[in-house]
Design an enzyme around this catalytic site. Structure first.
Site, PDB file in Angstrom:
ATOM      1  N   LYS A  93       0.164 -15.436   4.996  1.00 36.58           N
ATOM      2  CA  LYS A  93      -0.728 -14.533   4.508  1.00 36.58           C
ATOM      3  C   LYS A  93       0.097 -13.163   4.167  1.00 36.58           C
ATOM      4  O   LYS A  93       0.836 -12.906   5.069  1.00 36.58           O
ATOM      5  CB  LYS A  93      -1.841 -14.289   5.547  1.00 36.58           C
ATOM      6  N   LYS A 117       3.160  -7.510  11.346  1.00 39.54           N
ATOM      7  CA  LYS A 117       1.881  -6.894  11.195  1.00 39.54           C
ATOM      8  C   LYS A 117       0.759  -7.936  11.329  1.00 39.54           C
ATOM      9  O   LYS A 117      -0.435  -7.225  11.985  1.00 39.54           O
ATOM     10  CB  LYS A 117       1.943  -6.446   9.500  1.00 39.54           C
ATOM     11  N   LYS A 129       4.918 -13.769   1.791  1.00 37.20           N
ATOM     12  CA  LYS A 129       4.888 -12.496   0.582  1.00 37.20           C
ATOM     13  C   LYS A 129       5.310 -13.111  -0.717  1.00 37.20           C
ATOM     14  O   LYS A 129       6.204 -14.065  -0.615  1.00 37.20           O
ATOM     15  CB  LYS A 129       5.768 -11.216   1.004  1.00 37.20           C
ATOM     16  N   GLY A 168      -3.357  -8.935  -3.031  1.00 33.75           N
ATOM     17  CA  GLY A 168      -2.608  -7.958  -3.977  1.00 33.75           C
ATOM     18  C   GLY A 168      -1.449  -7.214  -3.448  1.00 33.75           C
ATOM     19  O   GLY A 168      -1.265  -7.442  -2.091  1.00 33.75           O
ATOM     20  N   ASP A 169      -0.632  -6.408  -3.793  1.00 36.96           N
ATOM     21  CA  ASP A 169       0.272  -5.339  -3.585  1.00 36.96           C
ATOM     22  C   ASP A 169       0.466  -4.482  -4.764  1.00 36.96           C
ATOM     23  O   ASP A 169      -0.287  -4.526  -5.734  1.00 36.96           O
ATOM     24  CB  ASP A 169       1.304  -6.073  -3.014  1.00 36.96           C
ATOM     25  N   THR A 213      -6.652  -0.714   3.161  1.00 38.72           N
ATOM     26  CA  THR A 213      -5.622  -0.215   3.612  1.00 38.72           C
ATOM     27  C   THR A 213      -5.364   1.068   3.668  1.00 38.72           C
ATOM     28  O   THR A 213      -5.026   1.913   4.791  1.00 38.72           O
ATOM     29  CB  THR A 213      -4.310  -0.697   2.538  1.00 38.72           C
ATOM     30  N   ASN A 244      -3.794   1.892  -5.086  1.00 36.82           N
ATOM     31  CA  ASN A 244      -4.689   1.296  -4.307  1.00 36.82           C
ATOM     32  C   ASN A 244      -4.810   2.132  -2.705  1.00 36.82           C
ATOM     33  O   ASN A 244      -5.730   2.812  -2.496  1.00 36.82           O
ATOM     34  CB  ASN A 244      -4.904   0.018  -4.311  1.00 36.82           C
ATOM     35  N   SER A 381      -8.502  -8.679   4.874  1.00 37.00           N
ATOM     36  CA  SER A 381      -8.387  -9.800   4.283  1.00 37.00           C
ATOM     37  C   SER A 381      -8.710 -11.055   5.023  1.00 37.00           C
ATOM     38  O   SER A 381      -9.333 -12.100   4.546  1.00 37.00           O
ATOM     39  CB  SER A 381      -6.875  -9.947   3.785  1.00 37.00           C
TER      40      SER A 381
HETATM   41  P1  NDP Z   1      -0.094   0.175  -6.423  1.00 34.74           P
HETATM   42  O1  NDP Z   1       0.404  -0.477  -7.457  1.00 34.74           O
HETATM   43  O2  NDP Z   1      -1.814   0.208  -6.448  1.00 34.74           O
HETATM   44  O3  NDP Z   1       0.103   1.759  -6.365  1.00 34.74           O
HETATM   45  C1  NDP Z   1       1.507   2.079  -6.142  1.00 34.74           C
HETATM   46  C2  NDP Z   1       1.674   3.386  -6.344  1.00 34.74           C
HETATM   47  O4  NDP Z   1       3.073   3.850  -5.971  1.00 34.74           O
HETATM   48  C3  NDP Z   1       1.359   3.803  -7.612  1.00 34.74           C
HETATM   49  O5  NDP Z   1       1.328   5.279  -7.782  1.00 34.74           O
HETATM   50  C4  NDP Z   1       2.916   3.877  -8.199  1.00 34.74           C
HETATM   51  O6  NDP Z   1       3.320   4.669  -9.272  1.00 34.74           O
HETATM   52  C5  NDP Z   1       3.766   4.313  -7.000  1.00 34.74           C
HETATM   53  N1  NDP Z   1       5.052   3.790  -6.970  1.00 34.74           N
HETATM   54  C6  NDP Z   1       5.548   2.481  -6.962  1.00 34.74           C
HETATM   55  N2  NDP Z   1       6.754   2.389  -6.996  1.00 34.74           N
HETATM   56  C7  NDP Z   1       7.306   3.183  -7.081  1.00 34.74           C
HETATM   57  C8  NDP Z   1       8.589   3.884  -7.007  1.00 34.74           C
HETATM   58  N3  NDP Z   1       9.616   2.975  -7.234  1.00 34.74           N
HETATM   59  N4  NDP Z   1       8.842   5.201  -6.819  1.00 34.74           N
HETATM   60  C9  NDP Z   1       7.776   6.087  -7.089  1.00 34.74           C
HETATM   61  N5  NDP Z   1       6.504   5.780  -6.965  1.00 34.74           N
HETATM   62  C10 NDP Z   1       6.240   4.553  -6.995  1.00 34.74           C
HETATM   63  O7  NDP Z   1       0.035  -0.425  -5.063  1.00 34.74           O
HETATM   64  P2  NDP Z   1      -0.452  -0.341  -3.692  1.00 34.74           P
HETATM   65  O8  NDP Z   1      -1.236   1.039  -3.431  1.00 34.74           O
HETATM   66  O9  NDP Z   1      -1.310  -1.664  -3.499  1.00 34.74           O
HETATM   67  O10 NDP Z   1       0.642  -0.584  -2.764  1.00 34.74           O
HETATM   68  C11 NDP Z   1       1.408   0.857  -2.223  1.00 34.74           C
HETATM   69  C12 NDP Z   1       2.129   0.405  -0.945  1.00 34.74           C
HETATM   70  O11 NDP Z   1       1.535  -0.096   0.064  1.00 34.74           O
HETATM   71  C13 NDP Z   1       3.331  -0.617  -1.063  1.00 34.74           C
HETATM   72  O12 NDP Z   1       4.488  -0.316  -0.296  1.00 34.74           O
HETATM   73  C14 NDP Z   1       2.390  -1.875  -0.598  1.00 34.74           C
HETATM   74  O13 NDP Z   1       3.498  -3.155  -0.151  1.00 34.74           O
HETATM   75  C15 NDP Z   1       1.943  -1.301   0.836  1.00 34.74           C
HETATM   76  N6  NDP Z   1       0.598  -2.058   1.051  1.00 34.74           N
HETATM   77  C16 NDP Z   1      -0.394  -2.389   0.243  1.00 34.74           C
HETATM   78  C17 NDP Z   1      -1.528  -2.960   0.784  1.00 34.74           C
HETATM   79  C18 NDP Z   1      -2.804  -3.294   0.017  1.00 34.74           C
HETATM   80  O14 NDP Z   1      -3.575  -3.840   0.422  1.00 34.74           O
HETATM   81  N7  NDP Z   1      -2.710  -3.098  -1.625  1.00 34.74           N
HETATM   82  C19 NDP Z   1      -1.570  -3.563   2.070  1.00 34.74           C
HETATM   83  C20 NDP Z   1      -0.618  -3.008   2.992  1.00 34.74           C
HETATM   84  C21 NDP Z   1       0.729  -2.160   2.589  1.00 34.74           C
HETATM   85  P3  NDP Z   1       3.610   4.385 -10.772  1.00 34.74           P
HETATM   86  O15 NDP Z   1       2.216   3.721 -11.280  1.00 34.74           O
HETATM   87  O16 NDP Z   1       4.349   5.262 -11.300  1.00 34.74           O
HETATM   88  O17 NDP Z   1       4.547   3.149 -10.565  1.00 34.74           O
END
Ligand code: NDP
Length: 449
Positions: A93, A117, A129, A168-169, A213, A244, A381
């Site tokens: 997962k 986790k 993943k 998603g991620d 999250t 997100n 999830s």
């Molecule tokens: P999204 O794609 O919805 O958002 C990512 C955000 O982070 C955007 O604002 C993006 O900006 C910014 N970002 C991404 N890459 C970079 C970078 N290299 N430098 C600067 N800013 C960056 O992703 P999520 O919110 O889903 O995920 C964010 C984090 O949370 C990740 O580490 C993910 O693994 C983790 N996570 C997510 C979960 C989930 O349920 N979605 C669960 C647990 C952890 P821009 O649009 O400019 O790229």
């Protein structure tokens, strides 16, 4: 952070040699190994049985070609990945990430973290993943759909509700999950709701999954504050990212009486001392897929856009890194400590570098690692899978209560485990040790597999 004990040093060297060039995976394993010294001292059978060596080797790694055609009729080729890391506790997962930086080392670091986790949630889910080096930015809906359909045309044979359940991620939200689920359904001729999570509410999704999250990380901070006799009321917070996780973290901080004064994306950050206007941010980011600069243009007033700096320069009580790995380094940690920050909780996976974690600890900042603090997404999830299996759907309030309970239980387990090993208040050690012993004991019970 503890130093790695010599008994584990050899194993760690082996991980590096067997996985060359995968810096993020090395970093994630190192962090766990550094916590395991007291565990192997107390329970040497974890070394004798080679369970740690087994844990570092994924059960299965799939790499595949993803050919698709863009709107101009040009053929594009991306690389797809799914790392099925560990299924001792349940089906693999973990999410799918679509971002140009994706390669095997990132997928393996994320998959490795996911094992621990998922164990911390107490729910029956293994760790995995996946993703692709596809960049959805600037692509039309039709291009994203064709990409997702091609990606699933290979992935479908490896997944299933009892086998492997992606979600998603970064770069994969409700739109992408819809296209992926549609193609899975079409190829298999099965309405197998439990094969993916993060689905839309009208077709098998769960209430609160979208928010989970971000809400979860704030619930975790609420527990930290409560353990210190404090609350969110009147506290300042800074959140990195505006995707997100970030958006729903901001929402919950505001609901609990705190104020988020800055957030970012990869092009810069905004400071809004009046508090981030969340409805506006949602319109720009979720509806229009716009940039953070658009927020300042639309908000006016005193909101400021800063490019070229670091969002961690903004003074705050609570810092929530919610963007990506290694986004909070040593300089940022020094700025946070210098400005009086008291709590850093990771909404993203591994956003804080090892050096930064040390600086925060030395500065007396409470640090909550992502594998504990952001586990609310995957926990919800698993609640979505429960609802799919029982053909049921729960209310928002009930699902949010379950999420809140789960985050409370993870927090308690981290602290209890840290106490048990003589490391009171060390959330990193508590999370790593509690998760490791849970998974390792299950693996040992299942034999040499
Ligand atoms: P999204 O794609 O919805 O958002 C990512 C955000 O982070 C955007 O604002 C993006 O900006 C910014 N970002 C991404 N890459 C970079 C970078 N290299 N430098 C600067 N800013 C960056 O992703 P999520 O919110 O889903 O995920 C964010 C984090 O949370 C990740 O580490 C993910 O693994 C983790 N996570 C997510 C979960 C989930 O349920 N979605 C669960 C647990 C952890 P821009 O649009 O400019 O790229």
């Amino acid at each position: 952070m503890a130093e790695m004990v010599p008994e584990l040093g050899g194993l760690f060297d082996e991980v590096i040699a067997r996985n060359p060039g995968e810096a993020e995976f090395h970093q994630a394993t190192r962090e766990v190994f550094e916590s395991l010294g007291p565990v192997v001292a107390k329970h040497p059978h974890y070394l004798d049985t080679e369970v740690i060596r087994r844990l570092c080797e994924p059960e299965r790694q799939i790499i595949f070609r993803v050919p698709w055609t863009d709107d101009r009729g040009q053929v594009q080729i991306n690389r797809g990945f799914r790392v099925e890391f560990n299924s001792a506790l349940g089906p693999f997962k973990g999410g799918l990430r679509f971002h140009p930086s994706v390669y095997l080392g990132i997928v393996k670091f994320l998959g490795f973290e996911q094992i621990f986790k998922n164990a911390l949630t107490g729910l029956p889910i293994g760790g995995g993943k996946g993703g692709a080096d596809f960049d959805p930015k600037g692509r039309s809906d039709a291009e994203v759909m064709r990409f997702c359909q091609s990606f699933m045309t290979e992935l479908y044979r490896h997944i299933g509700e009892y086998t492997d359940v992606p979600a998603g991620d970064i770069g994969v939200g409700g739109r992408e999950i819809g296209y992926l689920f549609g193609q899975y359904k079409r190829i298999t001729n099965r309405y197998e709701s439990g094969v993916l999570t993060g689905k839309g509410l009208a077709w098998g999704g769960s209430q609160v999954r979208t928010e989970a999250t971000g809400y979860g990380v704030v619930f975790f901070v609420r527990e930290i504050l409560a353990a210190q006799g404090k609350s969110f009321e009147g506290r300042r917070a800074v959140v990195s990212g505006s995707g997100n996780v970030a958006i729903y973290a901001i929402e919950k901080v505001h609901e609990l009486g705190g104020k988020v004064v800055a957030c970012s994306d990869s092009s810069g950050y905004v400071v809004d001392e009046a508090g981030i206007d969340l409805e506006l941010l949602k319109e720009i980011k979720l509806r229009d897929r716009g940039r953070i600069a658009d927020y300042v243009a639309a908000r006016g007033g005193n909101a400021r856009l800063i490019t070229g700096g670091s969002v961690w320069d903004v003074p705050t009580d609570v810092a929530l890194p919610c963007a990506t790995q290694n986004e909070l380094g040593a300089d940022a940690a020094r700025a946070l400590v210098g400005n009086g920050c008291r709590i850093v909780a990771e909404g993203a996976n591994m956003p804080t570098t090892p050096e930064a974690i040390k600086i925060l600890a030395a500065g007396g900042v409470t640090f909550a690692p992502g594998k504990a603090a952001n586990a609310g997404g995957v926990a919800t999830s698993a609640l979505e899978m429960q609802q799919n299996a029982s053909r049921d759907s729960w209310t928002f309030a009930h699902t949010e209560d379950r999420l809140s309970e789960i985050m409370g239980a993870i927090h308690a387990r981290c602290l209890e485990t840290a106490d048990e090993y003589g490391l009171p208040g060390d959330y990193v050690a508590g999370a790593n040790i509690a998760a490791f012993t849970h998974v390792a004991d299950a693996m040992l019970a299942l034999g040499v597999i």
